[in-house]
Scaffold this motif. Structure first.
Motif, PDB file in Angstrom:
ATOM      1  N   UNK A   6       0.559  17.463 -12.516  1.00  8.75           N
ATOM      2  CA  UNK A   6      -0.327  18.215 -11.628  1.00  8.75           C
ATOM      3  C   UNK A   6      -0.631  19.556 -12.257  1.00  8.75           C
ATOM      4  N   UNK A   7      -1.847  20.007 -12.104  1.00  5.49           N
ATOM      5  CA  UNK A   7      -2.233  21.296 -12.661  1.00  5.49           C
ATOM      6  C   UNK A   7      -2.031  22.401 -11.657  1.00  5.49           C
ATOM      7  N   UNK A   8      -3.005  23.283 -11.518  1.00  2.00           N
ATOM      8  CA  UNK A   8      -2.844  24.485 -10.706  1.00  2.00           C
ATOM      9  C   UNK A   8      -2.600  24.162  -9.241  1.00  2.00           C
ATOM     10  N   UNK A   9      -1.572  24.767  -8.709  1.00  6.79           N
ATOM     11  CA  UNK A   9      -1.324  24.715  -7.269  1.00  6.79           C
ATOM     12  C   UNK A   9      -2.158  25.817  -6.633  1.00  6.79           C
ATOM     13  N   UNK A  10      -3.089  25.458  -5.749  1.00  9.77           N
ATOM     14  CA  UNK A  10      -4.033  26.460  -5.263  1.00  9.77           C
ATOM     15  C   UNK A  10      -3.950  26.642  -3.759  1.00  9.77           C
ATOM     16  N   UNK A  11      -2.743  26.554  -3.216  1.00 13.06           N
ATOM     17  CA  UNK A  11      -2.565  26.819  -1.798  1.00 13.06           C
ATOM     18  C   UNK A  11      -2.572  28.316  -1.537  1.00 13.06           C
ATOM     19  N   UNK A  19      -6.696  31.849  -3.425  1.00 11.68           N
ATOM     20  CA  UNK A  19      -5.830  30.758  -3.878  1.00 11.68           C
ATOM     21  C   UNK A  19      -4.825  31.242  -4.918  1.00 11.68           C
ATOM     22  N   UNK A  20      -3.669  30.592  -4.950  1.00 13.37           N
ATOM     23  CA  UNK A  20      -2.679  30.834  -5.989  1.00 13.37           C
ATOM     24  C   UNK A  20      -2.978  29.891  -7.142  1.00 13.37           C
ATOM     25  N   UNK A  21      -3.112  30.422  -8.345  1.00  6.53           N
ATOM     26  CA  UNK A  21      -3.433  29.593  -9.493  1.00  6.53           C
ATOM     27  C   UNK A  21      -2.509  29.936 -10.653  1.00  6.53           C
ATOM     28  N   UNK A  30       4.514  16.688 -11.709  1.00 11.14           N
ATOM     29  CA  UNK A  30       4.581  15.903 -10.487  1.00 11.14           C
ATOM     30  C   UNK A  30       4.687  14.439 -10.884  1.00 11.14           C
ATOM     31  N   UNK A  31       5.907  13.933 -11.095  1.00 15.73           N
ATOM     32  CA  UNK A  31       6.076  12.538 -11.521  1.00 15.73           C
ATOM     33  C   UNK A  31       5.506  11.557 -10.503  1.00 15.73           C
ATOM     34  N   UNK A  32       5.197  10.358 -10.958  1.00 19.23           N
ATOM     35  CA  UNK A  32       4.711   9.323 -10.059  1.00 19.23           C
ATOM     36  C   UNK A  32       5.716   9.077  -8.940  1.00 19.23           C
ATOM     37  N   UNK A  33       5.192   8.824  -7.742  1.00 17.40           N
ATOM     38  CA  UNK A  33       5.958   8.534  -6.535  1.00 17.40           C
ATOM     39  C   UNK A  33       6.718   9.750  -6.009  1.00 17.40           C
ATOM     40  N   UNK A  34       6.440  10.928  -6.563  1.00 24.10           N
ATOM     41  CA  UNK A  34       7.058  12.129  -6.001  1.00 24.10           C
ATOM     42  C   UNK A  34       6.332  12.518  -4.720  1.00 24.10           C
ATOM     43  N   UNK A  35       6.950  13.391  -3.942  1.00 23.75           N
ATOM     44  CA  UNK A  35       6.390  13.802  -2.662  1.00 23.75           C
ATOM     45  C   UNK A  35       6.123  15.299  -2.655  1.00 23.75           C
ATOM     46  N   UNK A  36       5.070  15.693  -1.982  1.00 27.28           N
ATOM     47  CA  UNK A  36       4.789  17.104  -1.735  1.00 27.28           C
ATOM     48  C   UNK A  36       5.266  17.413  -0.326  1.00 27.28           C
ATOM     49  N   UNK A  56      -3.957  22.300   2.309  1.00 26.00           N
ATOM     50  CA  UNK A  56      -3.320  22.292   0.994  1.00 26.00           C
ATOM     51  C   UNK A  56      -4.260  21.611   0.012  1.00 26.00           C
ATOM     52  N   UNK A  57      -4.525  22.260  -1.108  1.00 23.17           N
ATOM     53  CA  UNK A  57      -5.394  21.684  -2.135  1.00 23.17           C
ATOM     54  C   UNK A  57      -4.653  21.670  -3.460  1.00 23.17           C
ATOM     55  N   UNK A  58      -4.805  20.577  -4.211  1.00 22.28           N
ATOM     56  CA  UNK A  58      -4.172  20.460  -5.518  1.00 22.28           C
ATOM     57  C   UNK A  58      -5.235  20.154  -6.566  1.00 22.28           C
TER      58      UNK A  58
END
Length: 241
Positions: A6-11, A19-21, A30-36, A56-58
């Motif tokens: 996953x790139x920039x977290x922009x919440x 936004x936070x970048x 963010x590995x596959x099958x991980x959770x936010x 929340x935007x990713x």
């Protein structure tokens, strides 16, 4: 499916906040099958229905970043550590023991905290933010470098804290010019509070609780508790951790 990286977290921290970048060459793994997992703090109001406007935007990328970005929340220490870090002794402490307590009626109370770098590597700091609640009025964050690591830096100074206006600040500089925290360096958090009726936020909170005067305020997660917390965006080589 969830991308491997996953790139920039922009919440944003609060309505209207920017936004936070993170830097373009950084990413949050963010590995596959991980959770936010999102933790929300709410303060209920009396006799009205509120609309939740949380979002929340990713932003994702298919290119593996050079750096892993970490959002570190440092501070909120509740005791003095044996090595001298943590919550520092200050005004209002009882029985000679450092305690996080903002006495009722005090206009200019301070709480000081120290975090000592624990990672065995040097980490660039690309962003910084302050966090307190209603009683807070001012916060200053200094990077105190260990001997041989260079001079000290003021990373952030918020002289007129407002709980309704929260954000992080990114340094407008390339990665090679960012402030760097090395092993042995310290982050010094200096927080100032006004727990009197001269603080409009305190007066409103006192009225809302049906009280006539402020009460002592302690460290805690509820809005009517307090915090002395620094928010730090740091970079480490991708995959190192």
């Amino acid at each position: 499916s969830t991308p491997e990286v996953a790139g920039s977290l922009i919440g944003a921290w609060a309505p209207g906040a920017v936004p936070f970048s993170i830097p373009e060459t950084g990413g949050i793994p963010m590995p596959k099958e991980s959770r936010v997992i999102v933790q929300m703090h709410y303060h209920p109001t009396q006799g009205s229905t509120e609309m939740d406007q949380s979002t929340l935007s990713l932003k994702t990328t298919t290119v593996k970043p050079t750096y892993d970005a970490i959002l570190a929340l440092l501070g909120n220490f509740d005791e003095l550590e044996e090595d001298g870090s943590g919550l520092q002794p200050g005004p209002g402490d009882r029985d000679g023991v450092a305690e996080f307590r903002i006495p009722a009626g005090v206009v200019d109370h301070t709480e000081n905290q120290i975090y000592r770098q624990e990672l065995p590597i040097a980490v660039p700091i690309f962003g910084v933010g302050a966090h307190m609640h209603y009683v807070g009025t001012e916060m200053k964050i200094d990077l105190k470098r260990a001997e041989g690591n260079g001079g000290d830096d003021c990373l952030l100074h918020t002289p007129s804290w407002d709980f309704d206006w929260q954000r992080t600040y990114n340094f407008d500089a390339p990665i090679e010019s960012l402030p760097v925290m090395k092993p042995g360096d310290e982050l010094h958090l200096n927080c100032t509070y006004n727990n009197s009726m001269s603080n409009p936020a305190v007066a409103a909170a006192v009225t809302e609780q049906g009280l006539n005067q402020p009460v002592d305020v302690y460290l805690g997660e509820e809005t009517l508790d307090e915090m002395c917390l620094g928010i730090f965006g740091v970079l480490v080589p991708a995959g190192l951790l």
